[in-house]
Design a protein around this motif. Sequence first.
Motif, mmCIF file in Angstrom:
data_model
loop_
_atom_site.group_PDB
_atom_site.id
_atom_site.type_symbol
_atom_site.label_atom_id
_atom_site.label_comp_id
_atom_site.label_asym_id
_atom_site.label_seq_id
_atom_site.Cartn_x
_atom_site.Cartn_y
_atom_site.Cartn_z
ATOM 1 N N VAL A 48 -79.810 -44.054 -31.343
ATOM 2 C CA VAL A 48 -79.541 -45.159 -32.254
ATOM 3 C C VAL A 48 -80.666 -46.170 -32.056
ATOM 4 N N ARG A 49 -81.292 -46.579 -33.155
ATOM 5 C CA ARG A 49 -82.403 -47.538 -33.110
ATOM 6 C C ARG A 49 -82.079 -48.683 -34.056
ATOM 7 N N ALA A 50 -81.919 -49.881 -33.503
ATOM 8 C CA ALA A 50 -81.554 -51.055 -34.297
ATOM 9 C C ALA A 50 -82.689 -52.079 -34.260
ATOM 10 N N GLU A 51 -82.983 -52.660 -35.423
ATOM 11 C CA GLU A 51 -84.020 -53.681 -35.534
ATOM 12 C C GLU A 51 -83.363 -55.055 -35.368
ATOM 13 N N ILE A 52 -83.577 -55.671 -34.204
ATOM 14 C CA ILE A 52 -82.947 -56.965 -33.915
ATOM 15 C C ILE A 52 -83.919 -57.885 -33.182
ATOM 16 N N ALA A 53 -85.027 -58.180 -33.845
ATOM 17 C CA ALA A 53 -86.057 -59.039 -33.251
ATOM 18 C C ALA A 53 -85.537 -60.469 -33.093
#
Length: 135
Positions: A48-53
């Motif tokens: 699982v890869r989430a973009e949460i910069a």
Amino acid sequence: MPTVIRRTETVTVTDKRREVARTVGWQVTSSVWSPPTDVYETEADYVVRAEIAGIEEADLEIAFENGILIISGTRPDLPERRAYHQMEIHFGKFSTAIGVPGPIDLDHSTAEYKDGFLVVRMPKVKPTDIKIEET
């Protein structure tokens, strides 16, 4: 430094998705938004890869219960007052619930937050070789 994945209270995918689904497009209708997330599998892992910069690792929570991976946390807003002409970056609480498609080895799962992406790797449980003896 890897983030710890822990077990938490019982939550259903439907309940979590209902909470997360209140965010539609750029118009926030709830206090919870859902980050863009990819879910894929390799030969050995579910990933699982989430973009949460824009958050600190301490502001992340990763939990797994009943086949559901839950990623949540808070992205702080800027303290300055401003009038938006375009608003696409969400701030505040976020959450996403992902149904994991197969059994995993939770004890060997890892999570890494780097360069604005959270990557959770969950090793697949390998099926045991079952030998059937003929009589």
